[in-house]
Motif scaffolding. Structure first.
Motif, PDB file in Angstrom:
ATOM      1  N   LEU A  87       0.805  -1.219   0.000  1.00  0.00           N
ATOM      2  CA  LEU A  87       0.000   0.000   0.000  1.00  0.00           C
ATOM      3  C   LEU A  87       0.842   1.276   0.000  1.00  0.00           C
ATOM      4  O   LEU A  87       0.394   2.312  -0.480  1.00  0.00           O
ATOM      5  CB  LEU A  87      -0.957   0.020   1.196  1.00  0.00           C
ATOM      6  CG  LEU A  87      -1.993  -1.112   1.242  1.00  0.00           C
ATOM      7  CD1 LEU A  87      -2.923  -0.944   2.435  1.00  0.00           C
ATOM      8  CD2 LEU A  87      -2.821  -1.158  -0.046  1.00  0.00           C
ATOM      9  N   LEU A 103      -2.363  -6.133  -2.706  1.00  0.00           N
ATOM     10  CA  LEU A 103      -2.483  -5.337  -3.934  1.00  0.00           C
ATOM     11  C   LEU A 103      -1.239  -5.498  -4.801  1.00  0.00           C
ATOM     12  O   LEU A 103      -0.266  -4.770  -4.642  1.00  0.00           O
ATOM     13  CB  LEU A 103      -2.694  -3.853  -3.573  1.00  0.00           C
ATOM     14  CG  LEU A 103      -2.923  -2.894  -4.743  1.00  0.00           C
ATOM     15  CD1 LEU A 103      -4.222  -3.232  -5.474  1.00  0.00           C
ATOM     16  CD2 LEU A 103      -2.945  -1.446  -4.270  1.00  0.00           C
ATOM     17  N   PRO A 112      -1.113   3.237  -3.707  1.00  0.00           N
ATOM     18  CA  PRO A 112      -2.264   4.093  -3.389  1.00  0.00           C
ATOM     19  C   PRO A 112      -2.066   4.970  -2.152  1.00  0.00           C
ATOM     20  O   PRO A 112      -2.670   6.037  -2.058  1.00  0.00           O
ATOM     21  CB  PRO A 112      -3.400   3.089  -3.162  1.00  0.00           C
ATOM     22  CG  PRO A 112      -2.730   1.795  -2.840  1.00  0.00           C
ATOM     23  CD  PRO A 112      -1.422   1.802  -3.573  1.00  0.00           C
ATOM     24  N   PRO A 114      -3.223   4.915   1.096  1.00  0.00           N
ATOM     25  CA  PRO A 114      -4.464   5.394   1.713  1.00  0.00           C
ATOM     26  C   PRO A 114      -4.182   6.245   2.950  1.00  0.00           C
ATOM     27  O   PRO A 114      -3.290   5.931   3.733  1.00  0.00           O
ATOM     28  CB  PRO A 114      -5.198   4.101   2.087  1.00  0.00           C
ATOM     29  CG  PRO A 114      -4.204   3.004   1.978  1.00  0.00           C
ATOM     30  CD  PRO A 114      -3.160   3.462   1.017  1.00  0.00           C
ATOM     31  N   GLU A 119      -5.621   8.664  -2.673  1.00  0.00           N
ATOM     32  CA  GLU A 119      -6.105   7.295  -2.829  1.00  0.00           C
ATOM     33  C   GLU A 119      -7.286   7.127  -3.784  1.00  0.00           C
ATOM     34  O   GLU A 119      -7.862   6.073  -3.851  1.00  0.00           O
ATOM     35  CB  GLU A 119      -6.466   6.709  -1.462  1.00  0.00           C
ATOM     36  CG  GLU A 119      -7.532   7.464  -0.694  1.00  0.00           C
ATOM     37  CD  GLU A 119      -6.936   8.523   0.213  1.00  0.00           C
ATOM     38  OE1 GLU A 119      -6.175   9.368  -0.296  1.00  0.00           O
ATOM     39  OE2 GLU A 119      -7.217   8.522   1.398  1.00  0.00           O
ATOM     40  N   THR A 120      -7.630   8.155  -4.542  1.00  0.00           N
ATOM     41  CA  THR A 120      -8.825   8.020  -5.370  1.00  0.00           C
ATOM     42  C   THR A 120      -8.528   7.568  -6.800  1.00  0.00           C
ATOM     43  O   THR A 120      -9.434   7.221  -7.539  1.00  0.00           O
ATOM     44  CB  THR A 120      -9.577   9.362  -5.439  1.00  0.00           C
ATOM     45  OG1 THR A 120      -8.641  10.374  -5.785  1.00  0.00           O
ATOM     46  CG2 THR A 120     -10.225   9.696  -4.109  1.00  0.00           C
ATOM     47  N   LEU A 123      -6.723   2.017  -9.686  1.00  0.00           N
ATOM     48  CA  LEU A 123      -5.563   1.182  -9.955  1.00  0.00           C
ATOM     49  C   LEU A 123      -6.014  -0.176 -10.458  1.00  0.00           C
ATOM     50  O   LEU A 123      -7.080  -0.655 -10.079  1.00  0.00           O
ATOM     51  CB  LEU A 123      -4.743   0.989  -8.674  1.00  0.00           C
ATOM     52  CG  LEU A 123      -4.060   2.235  -8.103  1.00  0.00           C
ATOM     53  CD1 LEU A 123      -3.459   1.915  -6.741  1.00  0.00           C
ATOM     54  CD2 LEU A 123      -2.989   2.743  -9.053  1.00  0.00           C
ATOM     55  N   PRO A 125      -4.843  -4.070 -10.508  1.00  0.00           N
ATOM     56  CA  PRO A 125      -3.854  -5.021  -9.995  1.00  0.00           C
ATOM     57  C   PRO A 125      -3.236  -5.821 -11.129  1.00  0.00           C
ATOM     58  O   PRO A 125      -3.888  -6.085 -12.132  1.00  0.00           O
ATOM     59  CB  PRO A 125      -4.658  -5.939  -9.076  1.00  0.00           C
ATOM     60  CG  PRO A 125      -6.015  -5.342  -8.968  1.00  0.00           C
ATOM     61  CD  PRO A 125      -6.207  -4.400 -10.089  1.00  0.00           C
ATOM     62  N   HIS A 174      -5.590 -11.014  -2.514  1.00  0.00           N
ATOM     63  CA  HIS A 174      -5.746  -9.663  -3.065  1.00  0.00           C
ATOM     64  C   HIS A 174      -6.950  -9.473  -3.969  1.00  0.00           C
ATOM     65  O   HIS A 174      -7.342  -8.359  -4.248  1.00  0.00           O
ATOM     66  CB  HIS A 174      -4.493  -9.290  -3.857  1.00  0.00           C
ATOM     67  CG  HIS A 174      -4.279 -10.158  -5.064  1.00  0.00           C
ATOM     68  ND1 HIS A 174      -3.472 -11.269  -5.039  1.00  0.00           N
ATOM     69  CD2 HIS A 174      -4.799 -10.101  -6.307  1.00  0.00           C
ATOM     70  CE1 HIS A 174      -3.490 -11.839  -6.234  1.00  0.00           C
ATOM     71  NE2 HIS A 174      -4.297 -11.150  -7.010  1.00  0.00           N
ATOM     72  N   HIS A 177      -9.630  -7.126  -2.764  1.00  0.00           N
ATOM     73  CA  HIS A 177      -9.194  -5.904  -2.085  1.00  0.00           C
ATOM     74  C   HIS A 177     -10.064  -4.724  -2.542  1.00  0.00           C
ATOM     75  O   HIS A 177     -10.199  -4.479  -3.730  1.00  0.00           O
ATOM     76  CB  HIS A 177      -7.727  -5.641  -2.418  1.00  0.00           C
ATOM     77  CG  HIS A 177      -7.179  -4.384  -1.808  1.00  0.00           C
ATOM     78  ND1 HIS A 177      -7.044  -4.230  -0.441  1.00  0.00           N
ATOM     79  CD2 HIS A 177      -6.763  -3.214  -2.359  1.00  0.00           C
ATOM     80  CE1 HIS A 177      -6.549  -3.025  -0.188  1.00  0.00           C
ATOM     81  NE2 HIS A 177      -6.372  -2.384  -1.331  1.00  0.00           N
ATOM     82  N   ARG A 178     -10.677  -4.052  -1.563  1.00  0.00           N
ATOM     83  CA  ARG A 178     -11.594  -2.951  -1.902  1.00  0.00           C
ATOM     84  C   ARG A 178     -11.033  -1.591  -1.522  1.00  0.00           C
ATOM     85  O   ARG A 178     -11.683  -0.580  -1.723  1.00  0.00           O
ATOM     86  CB  ARG A 178     -12.928  -3.133  -1.150  1.00  0.00           C
ATOM     87  CG  ARG A 178     -13.748  -4.320  -1.574  1.00  0.00           C
ATOM     88  CD  ARG A 178     -14.900  -4.540  -0.613  1.00  0.00           C
ATOM     89  NE  ARG A 178     -14.419  -4.998   0.680  1.00  0.00           N
ATOM     90  CZ  ARG A 178     -15.119  -4.931   1.812  1.00  0.00           C
ATOM     91  NH1 ARG A 178     -16.332  -4.415   1.804  1.00  0.00           N
ATOM     92  NH2 ARG A 178     -14.614  -5.375   2.943  1.00  0.00           N
ATOM     93  N   GLY A 179      -9.865  -1.574  -0.911  1.00  0.00           N
ATOM     94  CA  GLY A 179      -9.313  -0.299  -0.456  1.00  0.00           C
ATOM     95  C   GLY A 179     -10.133   0.289   0.680  1.00  0.00           C
ATOM     96  O   GLY A 179     -10.524   1.459   0.629  1.00  0.00           O
ATOM     97  N   VAL A 180     -10.415  -0.510   1.706  1.00  0.00           N
ATOM     98  CA  VAL A 180     -11.329  -0.040   2.756  1.00  0.00           C
ATOM     99  C   VAL A 180     -10.788   1.194   3.486  1.00  0.00           C
ATOM    100  O   VAL A 180     -11.568   2.056   3.889  1.00  0.00           O
ATOM    101  CB  VAL A 180     -11.683  -1.137   3.791  1.00  0.00           C
ATOM    102  CG1 VAL A 180     -12.507  -2.228   3.160  1.00  0.00           C
ATOM    103  CG2 VAL A 180     -10.455  -1.708   4.444  1.00  0.00           C
ATOM    104  N   ALA A 182      -9.226   3.599   2.194  1.00  0.00           N
ATOM    105  CA  ALA A 182      -9.573   4.738   1.348  1.00  0.00           C
ATOM    106  C   ALA A 182     -11.063   5.057   1.446  1.00  0.00           C
ATOM    107  O   ALA A 182     -11.470   6.204   1.275  1.00  0.00           O
ATOM    108  CB  ALA A 182      -9.186   4.448  -0.101  1.00  0.00           C
TER     109      ALA A 182
END
Lengths: 497, 267
Positions: A87, A103, A112, A114, A119-120, A123, A125, A174, A177-180, A182
């Motif tokens: 990350l 990721l 990213p 976060p 982080e917006t 991306l 993978p 991965h 992965h939702r980017g929680v 963020a």
């Protein structure tokens, strides 16, 4: 931070050594977070000791992207350092295996980060396969997932096997992965609870509690006692549903059709009971910063009656299940996680307690309503899937007991004079909140600026425990896989982040 | 063996008769949010509704001239609007919430386009005709929070017992007629999603389960999700909810395969 947390800032070069040294005193590494601070990045290690959580922190100044790995001295840091590498692009020098965990990105793609405000950007993978790690004649790899047989969350297990034994399982988490982290960015604390409920949805209540506990620590909020009991009530019903779910997965893998029908029926009843108390089958919307959204409708005795009937049936069916040899044979000596390993890695929840550990943060670092409730944590010593099942069986009964105690307390307390939630004053600072989810201890690291969340870092028990998955296959064969997975009882949403 | 046989008979038949009969529980659930009345702004409440819309964590509420609308595909059922303006917003207990098009999840509807909808329904009916009364379902998680999986798995418990309707879960996409997709559209799952869809034999049907699958929910707009799965593959039925209850999921599946009784199919 707060009274039961001590924070020590150490030199970056000495960070790993200091963490290892502190673990001689504290019991286990509970979490390792990377926290952006301007252009710098802070490493925050949470160490769980007797009755308290202590924090060690070190700072990577701007431009510094490497530090001596903690994992070389403290193996429990393994996945945390891989996650931080994924990350934030920071390298733990000396880490034995920095393969992507949450990721995978092609070389050259910016991470990213976060919590840093960048982080917006969408991306993608990379899809490079991981290398096989076990070599030898006749060895082959069975990739299992992320499209799996049955209704499962997305994860890939790469099983390296000569045919029947499983010398190694790699877990690739991965995919979902939702980017929680963020998803928390830019949200108020009220909205943050809603995100926390969805970090690991099957443990919505525990996550919401841990998140709110962090906020309340920082602001010094006194949550009304009655509201604390309402939180306990929903958290224990959540535990009953989750432990039934793990049991159902065992039973399903063992092909016990009637037991499957019985236990899924009981789980449905538990879910309906939860919905009757708050409108959500997952206890969502109950926990809010400073308290709860309202009291459960328990006045008419209907709740206790439904609870009694459910407990009677669950108790009877589990008793029968525990005297069904064709079921027990599949669990006994399956997926043994030795005590020494579990202790060194700080295995959480029923996984740790099935290997002889006795820690349950409801009693070791009691929070909220658990300060007023007493019970002894369940523990079994054999470390196999059966031990974990027995721990869960006992915990189900304890949960019924706690729910009943909570209802009593609520009836004698009446409505709190302050209302069911109090205002959480806008405060600045950082803190860690925790709760014992059905999967084990959940941590939330939160940093606030005048009541606005700058950083929210959830750490689910599932993340911490899944790192131990590959260690649970000492003598097991491919047909044991489903049992070992079910006995860990984890949710991949909480792992992948 | 014998004790389990007796145990299996203990509670008699517990199975719901839905969809042939309405189900009591299915009709009391907090399944969706509705606008209580039309013309929300006429009675001078426009500004209040604007405030509610601004406070909605997923921006599911739009407040236009004379009409507020809720996009159930974004709504995560947190109930904030219901708590703030009970005179305008209410929980709708009807679990028959699935819709054939993403825009039909917006209530009250903006442009129902009855001709287009009839055509859509007809095309779907033609496609599913070959399934007759045996449908094999494959589930795929594209970044769920884990709750949708629980509610889908619940369909095999004795209360919902979806096998009684000829709906079976299958292990392989190659045997599947219907794909149930959950999750906010995690970028890492988009490849496997397309491959799974390709691997299914035609004719095939796709059902997006949950508000996350319809819009990304609270996870829309992170670096790792794509705001639902609708842009990736052609979705035939959307089921709102966070998560949708098993009854709503059952409604969505039956809507997709044309097994709903006529009166409930009309929506």
């Amino acid at each position: 931070m707060t009274d039961n947390e001590t924070v020590v800032e150490v030199d970056l070069e000495l960070f790993a050594t200091e963490v290892a040294y502190a673990l001689g005193i504290s019991r286990r590494l509970a979490g390792l977070f990377a926290v952006p601070a301007g252009d710098a990045l802070r490493l925050v290690a949470a160490l769980a000791g007797e009755g308290q959580l202590s924090v060690l922190t070190a700072t990577l100044p701007p431009g510094v992207a490497a530090y001596p790995a903690v994992t070389t001295l403290v193996p429990a840091a393994d996945w945390y350092e891989r996650q931080i590498h994924d990350l934030y692009g920071v390298t733990a020098v000396g880490h034995p295996d920095l393969d992507p965990l949450v990721l995978p990105l092609a070389p050259g793609i910016a991470k990213p980060c976060p919590g840093s405000g960048t982080e917006t950007r969408a991306l993608t993978p990379s899809t490079e396969p991981l290398p096989a790690l076990v070599h030898g004649e006749g060895m082959f790899t069975i990739p299992y997932g992320p499209v799996r047989s049955g209704v499962f969350e997305a994860i890939e297990y790469v099983i390296e096997t000569p045919g029947e034994d499983i010398p190694r399982v790699q877990t690739r988490v991965h995919y979902k992965h939702r980017g929680v982290e963020a998803a928390f960015a830019g949200r108020s604390t009220e909205d943050g609870v809603l995100v926390a409920e969805r970090v690991e949805g099957v443990a919505s209540v525990a996550h919401a509690i841990a998140y709110c506990e962090a906020l309340e620590h920082i602001a010094g909020t006194d949550v009304p006692v009655a509201a604390q009991f309402v939180r306990v009530l929903h958290a224990e019903l959540e535990r009953i549903a989750n432990h039934l779910d793990s049991t159902i997965r065992h039973v399903e893998a063992a092909g016990q059709a009637v037991a499957y029908a019985r236990l899924t029926l009981h789980k449905e009843r538990a879910m309906r009971l939860r919905a009757r108390l708050c409108g959500s089958r997952f206890g969502r919307g109950v926990v809010v910063p400073g308290g709860v959204s309202g009291p459960p409708p328990i006045g008419d005795g209907e709740l206790l009656e439904a609870l009694d009937m459910l407990e009677r049936d669950v108790r009877a069916d589990i008793k029968l299940l525990m005297s069904t040899p064709s079921f027990l044979d599949r669990l006994r000596r399956t997926g043994i996680l030795p005590l020494k390993f579990a202790a060194a890695r700080g295995a959480l929840g029923p996984l740790g307690r099935g290997s002889g550990l006795t820690e349950d943060v409801r009693t070791s670092r009691p929070y909220g309503g658990y300060r007023h409730l007493g019970f002894s944590p369940a523990s079994r010593e054999d470390g196999d899937a059966l031990s974990r099942q027995l721990v869960r069986n006992e915990e189900i009964l304890t949960s019924f007991h706690l729910v009943r105690q909570t209802v009593d307390e609520l009836e004698s307390l009446g409505d709190p004079a302050t209302g069911w939630s109090v205002r959480v004053e806008p405060a600045s600072g950082e803190g860690i909140g925790w709760a014992e989810a059905p999967q084990g201890e959940v941590l939330y690291f939160v940093q606030l600026d005048d009541g606005i969340p700058l950083q929210v870092k959830p750490r689910s028990a599932s993340f911490h425990n899944l790192a131990m998955f590959t260690a649970a296959f000492p003598k097991d064969i491919t047909t044991d896989f489903a049992f070992i997975e079910a006995s860990f009882g984890l949710s991949i949403a909480g792992v992948a982040g | 063996m014998m004790p389990w046989v007796m145990r299996g008979l203990r509670d008699g038949i517990v199975t719901s008769r839905y969809p042939r009969r309405p189900d009591g529980y299915g009709l009391t659930f907090r399944a969706a949010v509705s606008i209580r009345r039309d013309d929300t702004t006429v009675v001078g409440t426009g500004r209040a509704v604007d405030a509610v819309a601004a406070a909605c964590p997923t921006r599911a509420i739009t407040s236009e001239v004379r009409q507020a609308r809720v996009d159930r595909g974004k709504c995560i059922l947190c109930g904030r609007c219901v708590a703030q303006r009970p005179e305008d917003f209410a929980f709708d207990p009807d679990t028959e919430t699935a819709a054939l098009r993403r825009d039909l999840l917006v209530v009250p509807g903006r442009n129902e386009d009855p001709a287009g909808l009839a055509e859509l329904r007809e095309e779907l009916a033609r496609r599913v005709r070959a399934f007759r009364r045996s449908i094999h379902v494959r589930h795929l998680d594209c970044g769920s929070d884990g709750t949708e999986e629980w509610e889908i798995a619940a369909l095999t418990n004795p209360i919902y017992d979806i096998q009684r309707l000829g709906v079976f879960f299958t292990a392989s996409p190659r045997h599947a007629d219907l794909l149930l997709v959950t999750g906010a559209g995690a970028a890492g799952m988009l490849g496997p999603l397309r491959e799974t869809y390709e691997a299914m034999p035609a004719p095939k049907v796709v059902v997006a389960v949950g508000s996350d699958a319809a819009s990304g929910g609270l996870f829309a707009g992170t670096y790792a999700t794509r705001g639902g799965i609708g842009d990736e593959i052609a979705v035939d039925v959307f089921i709102p909810g966070s998560p949708p209850s098993p009854f709503s999921i059952m409604h969505g599946i039956l809507l997709a395969i044309g097994l709903l009784p006529i009166d409930t199919r009309a929506r």
